[in-house]
Motif scaffolding. Structure first.
Motif, PDB file in Angstrom:
ATOM      1  N   ILE A  36       0.847  -1.190   0.000  1.00 29.72           N
ATOM      2  CA  ILE A  36       0.000   0.000   0.000  1.00 29.72           C
ATOM      3  C   ILE A  36       0.882   1.239   0.000  1.00 29.72           C
ATOM      4  O   ILE A  36       1.805   1.361   0.796  1.00 29.72           O
ATOM      5  N   ASP A  37       0.589   2.160  -0.896  1.00 32.32           N
ATOM      6  CA  ASP A  37       1.315   3.417  -0.959  1.00 32.32           C
ATOM      7  C   ASP A  37       0.758   4.338   0.123  1.00 32.32           C
ATOM      8  O   ASP A  37      -0.365   4.840   0.003  1.00 32.32           O
ATOM      9  N   GLN A  38       1.508   4.548   1.174  1.00 35.53           N
ATOM     10  CA  GLN A  38       1.061   5.350   2.309  1.00 35.53           C
ATOM     11  C   GLN A  38       0.847   6.821   1.948  1.00 35.53           C
ATOM     12  O   GLN A  38       0.144   7.532   2.646  1.00 35.53           O
ATOM     13  N   ARG A  39       1.448   7.265   0.857  1.00 34.44           N
ATOM     14  CA  ARG A  39       1.271   8.656   0.442  1.00 34.44           C
ATOM     15  C   ARG A  39      -0.092   8.883  -0.194  1.00 34.44           C
ATOM     16  O   ARG A  39      -0.686   9.950  -0.028  1.00 34.44           O
ATOM     17  N   THR A  40      -0.581   7.921  -0.948  1.00 32.20           N
ATOM     18  CA  THR A  40      -1.824   8.131  -1.695  1.00 32.20           C
ATOM     19  C   THR A  40      -3.042   7.441  -1.073  1.00 32.20           C
ATOM     20  O   THR A  40      -4.170   7.754  -1.458  1.00 32.20           O
ATOM     21  N   ALA A  41      -2.856   6.519  -0.145  1.00 27.46           N
ATOM     22  CA  ALA A  41      -3.985   5.804   0.458  1.00 27.46           C
ATOM     23  C   ALA A  41      -4.978   6.755   1.136  1.00 27.46           C
ATOM     24  O   ALA A  41      -6.199   6.590   0.967  1.00 27.46           O
ATOM     25  N   PRO A  42      -4.521   7.771   1.901  1.00 24.58           N
ATOM     26  CA  PRO A  42      -5.496   8.695   2.491  1.00 24.58           C
ATOM     27  C   PRO A  42      -6.302   9.465   1.440  1.00 24.58           C
ATOM     28  O   PRO A  42      -7.487   9.733   1.629  1.00 24.58           O
ATOM     29  N   GLN A  57      -4.459   6.690  17.046  1.00 23.90           N
ATOM     30  CA  GLN A  57      -3.165   6.880  16.381  1.00 23.90           C
ATOM     31  C   GLN A  57      -2.679   8.317  16.519  1.00 23.90           C
ATOM     32  O   GLN A  57      -1.502   8.567  16.698  1.00 23.90           O
TER      33      GLN A  57
END
Length: 141
Positions: free
Chosen positions: A2-8, A137
């Motif tokens: 999962i790309d943490q930059r684009t997931a949000p 978190q």
């Protein structure tokens, strides 16, 4: 992976899309459907559903329309609306089949999957009231 930059951003886009679909469906129900809400409401009794079913359905649609776009309790709203879409998929699959050409269950099945994905992804960017897991978190950071 999962790309943490684009997931949000993906969660935000999905949230806005789902909320917009709920708004469009409510608009159809109140303004376009011949006979309006009364016709829709009375069809539940005509098809043998219990009296609480239209109440649940309209509440799930309104919560999806009002709370998903701004990101208020996103996961819970997606899970609350999921039985609505699963029930719609079953209703149309029995009557018209899978394909949407004649009003089948194809769209409610996709909508159900989108709700599950939203619940799994979480709130996404710019959520006004993040889910409890996101708040935990934020506190830990």
């Amino acid at each position: 992976m999962i790309d943490q930059r684009t997931a949000p951003l993906a969660a935000l886009l999905l949230r806005v899309t789902l909320g917009s679909l709920f708004i469009a469906h409510l608009y159809w129900k109140f303004t376009i459907l011949p006979g309006g809400l009364h016709t829709w409401w009375s069809s539940f009794a005509a098809n043998g559903y219990p009296a609480f079913t239209p109440w649940y359905c309209i509440s799930a649609e309104f919560l999806g329309a009002i709370l998903l776009i701004p990101g208020i309790w996103t996961r819970w709203v997606a899970l609350y609306a999921l039985p609505l879409m699963a029930g719609a998929a079953q209703f149309w699959a029995v009557r018209k089949g899978f394909f949407f050409v004649g009003g089948g269950s194809e769209l409610p099945v996709v909508w159900s999957v989108m709700l599950v994905i939203q619940a799994l992804l979480g709130d996404g960017l710019y959520a006004l009231v993040p889910s409890s897991a996101a708040r935990l978190q934020l506190r830990a950071a």
